[in-house]
Design a protein around this motif. Sequence first.
Motif, mmCIF file in Angstrom:
data_model
loop_
_atom_site.group_PDB
_atom_site.id
_atom_site.type_symbol
_atom_site.label_atom_id
_atom_site.label_comp_id
_atom_site.label_asym_id
_atom_site.label_seq_id
_atom_site.Cartn_x
_atom_site.Cartn_y
_atom_site.Cartn_z
ATOM 1 N N THR A 61 -188.860 -24.066 -91.317
ATOM 2 C CA THR A 61 -188.250 -24.435 -90.038
ATOM 3 C C THR A 61 -189.302 -24.327 -88.950
ATOM 4 O OG1 THR A 61 -186.276 -24.124 -88.638
ATOM 5 C CG2 THR A 61 -187.438 -22.133 -89.365
ATOM 6 N N LYS A 62 -189.005 -24.840 -87.780
ATOM 7 C CA LYS A 62 -189.922 -24.705 -86.646
ATOM 8 C C LYS A 62 -189.809 -23.290 -86.079
ATOM 9 C CE LYS A 62 -191.306 -29.073 -86.504
ATOM 10 N NZ LYS A 62 -190.840 -30.027 -85.486
ATOM 11 N N GLY A 69 -185.110 -23.898 -83.509
ATOM 12 C CA GLY A 69 -185.855 -22.993 -84.361
ATOM 13 C C GLY A 69 -186.964 -22.324 -83.571
ATOM 14 N N ASP A 81 -180.949 -25.036 -86.336
ATOM 15 C CA ASP A 81 -181.489 -25.308 -87.671
ATOM 16 C C ASP A 81 -181.409 -24.062 -88.551
ATOM 17 O OD1 ASP A 81 -182.068 -27.928 -87.149
ATOM 18 O OD2 ASP A 81 -184.208 -27.603 -86.762
ATOM 19 N N GLU A 103 -192.855 -21.109 -91.404
ATOM 20 C CA GLU A 103 -193.057 -22.032 -90.301
ATOM 21 C C GLU A 103 -193.459 -23.408 -90.836
ATOM 22 O OE1 GLU A 103 -196.149 -21.167 -87.502
ATOM 23 O OE2 GLU A 103 -195.261 -22.476 -85.994
ATOM 24 N N ARG A 109 -194.477 -30.688 -93.227
ATOM 25 C CA ARG A 109 -193.165 -30.597 -93.853
ATOM 26 C C ARG A 109 -193.138 -31.243 -95.243
ATOM 27 N NH1 ARG A 109 -189.899 -32.294 -88.441
ATOM 28 N NH2 ARG A 109 -191.518 -33.888 -88.543
ATOM 29 N N ALA A 123 -185.845 -28.652 -89.867
ATOM 30 C CA ALA A 123 -186.815 -28.493 -88.787
ATOM 31 C C ALA A 123 -186.830 -29.731 -87.884
ATOM 32 C CB ALA A 123 -188.207 -28.242 -89.366
#
Length: 290
Positions: A61-62, A69, A81, A103, A109, A123
Motif C-alpha cells: 500500500t502507499k 494509505g 486502502d 510500502e 506495484r 494502493a
Amino acid sequence: MRLKKSLAVGAIAAIGILGLAACTDSGAGEAGPETEVEQQEFEAGTTMAELQEAGTITIGTKFDQPLFGQVDADGKPQGFDVEIGKIIAAKLGIESDKIKWVEAQSANREPYIEAGQVDIVIATYTINDERKEIISFAGPYYEAGQDFLVLAGNPDGIESVDDLEGEPVCTVQGSTSEANIAEVTDDITALGGYAECLEPLRQGSVKALTTDNVILAGLAAQNEGEFEVVGNPFTEEPYGIGLAKDDTDFRDFINDVLEDSYEDGSWVDAWEKTAGTVLDTPEPPAVDRY
C-alpha cells in the motif's frame, strides 16, 4: 465531490506526517473500524487456503497518501486502502495484527506482485488494460478522477486540463497520472511521491500537481490554506486490487468479499472512518468480473 472542510484539519492532524518505513509487521487500524475475522474452508492448493494456513498476508500500500494509505505516529498505515485490506484479510481468517504491510510506490506495484513480494496491492491502483497484461485486478472498489492541485487562490487561473498544455506540471513517476498528463505537456517533473511535488508547486517551478482528486483533497487538507483542488477531473480512475496474473480463484474471492462489504455496510464503515472524514460518502462501484 465536495470537501468537508470543517473536518479536514482534525482528520489530517490525526494521521500525521512521518518519516517513511519500508514495511511494518504490525497491524494497522487502531483508528479504523473493527473487522470481524471469519473462519471458512477453502479448496486445497488455492491462494486462499495457503494464506489461511500461513495465518498472515503481505499487502502493498502507499505510505504517503493522506486518507487512503499513510503511516501514523507509530509507523502503522492508516486509510481507506488499509481498511479494505483488513476486510479481505478478515475473510481469510487473518487478524489485522498479522498483516505485513509493505510500502508500494507507483512504479514498483507490478514488480512486487510479479516477484511475489506481496500477495496483493491496494494502493490507489488504477485498473487499466496495460497493467492487465502483467497482473490481474479485483474490483474496482472506488472510482476517482485525475485533477489538479494549484496554489490557493489559483493565481494562474487554471480551470481545466486545457489550461496546462505545454506548461510545467509535477506528478509521480510510473503512475497513470504521468501517462495521462504526457498527452497534454512534455514539461513534466516526475518524482517519487506526490507530497514531493508540493515544494516545486510552492516555489513556482511547476504550475500544478496532478493526480487523482481524492489524493489531492488529502494533500490540500493536510496543508490547509496553501493549496486548492481545481475540481474539474478529466479522467475516470477505477481503483482495483492487484494480484498475481490469472489467479482466478483468488480474484473471484476478493470480488466476492468486496460485494459482501457493499451489502453488509463494512465498505461504508471503512470509508466514513477514513477518507469519509474529509470527503462525502460515494456509492461503491460495481465490481468488474472480466
